[in-house]
Design an enzyme around this catalytic site. Structure first.
Site, short mmCIF file in Angstrom:
data_model
loop_
_atom_site.label_atom_id
_atom_site.label_comp_id
_atom_site.label_asym_id
_atom_site.label_seq_id
_atom_site.Cartn_x
_atom_site.Cartn_y
_atom_site.Cartn_z
CB CYS A 119 -3.43 0.35 -2.36
SG CYS A 119 -3.65 2.02 -2.98
CG HIS A 142 -5.05 4.84 4.77
ND1 HIS A 142 -4.54 4.39 3.58
CD2 HIS A 142 -4.02 5.41 5.44
CE1 HIS A 142 -3.25 4.69 3.52
NE2 HIS A 142 -2.91 5.31 4.64
CD GLU A 155 -0.30 7.04 6.33
OE1 GLU A 155 0.77 7.22 6.93
OE2 GLU A 155 -0.62 5.95 5.80
CG ASP A 171 -1.82 1.21 1.32
OD1 ASP A 171 -2.38 1.58 0.29
OD2 ASP A 171 -1.96 1.80 2.42
CB SER A 172 0.23 4.82 -0.40
OG SER A 172 -0.91 4.87 0.45
CB CYS A 211 -9.55 4.29 1.14
SG CYS A 211 -7.87 4.74 1.65
#
Ligand code: DGL
Length: 272
Positions: A75, A189, A155, A12-13, A187
């Site tokens: 992701c 996240h 984040e 993932d990012s 997403c």
């Protein structure tokens, strides 16, 4: 020939993919996992499809070099634009799994009538969820909303408290999402704020199923690997964590997830 002893690669990012990694390990505790957080290029959500494809290909090549049997694109943004490319790259060396198809299948099986999708700008602009859901059942109503503030918010550690509550309230209040019976956290996240999203609907007396998208993917990975006889037989797996930029937030979150400090290996991705 793919061998069950080979590791699973997952990327993932940033920290979002850890929600998927966690769900996969809950289902498959004996697997060896290699996690790659592309923290140097976070967020993916507002980057062009070409750029995301380039990053994904580089990470895919790294996983193939590490002999991964399965590559999980943890992701949504990269799943939306780089899945076919990674399948092509992997050929018969590894199985590639995206995080969108399992959720689309779940949505259809659950017989939801009006599904809301929230995700990054990239995922929502790709139109991939409405397209795939409509292909399977044209009667399902789908409405999508980009929620770009959520990734930087999560984040930065704003998961509970007034700030995240206000941001979520603003997005979930959007008329686009009125009358939905289910919500896709589109997403990886977002499962980190699932409780807060549920609290919003509870507060407003609305019955909306907030899908645990990471757990849906975890179960999907297990079933797929079982059906292909790819489950590792030996007990207990080892996990390696790589990041393209070392950040304190990533180190802290991995620690939160695994209950112990994790050795993060810094690995640079060559820019174009
Ligand atoms: N967690 C990722 C996703 O599912 C990417 C978020 C981002 O970097 O913008 O889309």
């Amino acid at each position: 020939m793919i061998n069950p002893e080979q590791p699973i690669g997952i990327f993932d990012s940033g920290i979002g993919g850890l929600t998927v990694a966690n769900a996969v390990l809950k289902e498959l505790p004996n697997e060896n996992l290699i996690y790659f957080g592309d923290t140097a290029h976070l967020p993916y959500g507002d980057k062009s499809a070409d750029t995301i494809r380039f990053f994904s290909k580089t990470i895919g090549e790294f996983f193939l070099f590490k002999d991964c049997k399965v590559i999980i694109i943890a992701c949504n943004t990269a799943s939306a634009v780089a899945y076919e490319l990674l399948c092509e790259l992997s050929g018969n060396k590894a199985i590639v799994i995206n995080v969108i198809d399992p959720v689309v299948d779940y949505t259809i099986e659950s017989k939801f009538k009006k599904v809301g999708i929230i995700g990054t700008q990239g995922t929502i602009n790709s139109g991939i969820y409405p397209k795939k859901i409509k292909e399977k059942n044209p009667d399902v109503e789908v409405c999508s909303l980009a929620t770009p503030l959520l990734v930087p918010m999560i984040e930065s550690g704003f998961v509970t408290g007034q700030i995240s509550e206000l941001v979520l309230e603003n997005y979930l209040n959007d008329p686009i999402l009125s009358d939905i019976d289910s919500l896709v956290l589109g997403c990886t996240h977002y499962p980190l704020v699932k409780k807060e999203v549920e609290a919003y609907y509870l507060k407003h007396n609305r019955k909306v199923e907030v899908m645990a998208t990471n757990e849906i993917v975890g179960r999907y990975v297990k079933n797929l690997m079982e059906s292909k006889n790819l489950l590792r037989k030996k007990k207990g797996g080892k996990h390696l964590f790589y990041v393209s930029d070392y950040t304190a937030s990533f180190a802290n979150t991995t620690k939160l997830f695994y209950g112990e400090a994790v050795n993060l290996v810094h690995l640079k991705i060559t820019p174009r």
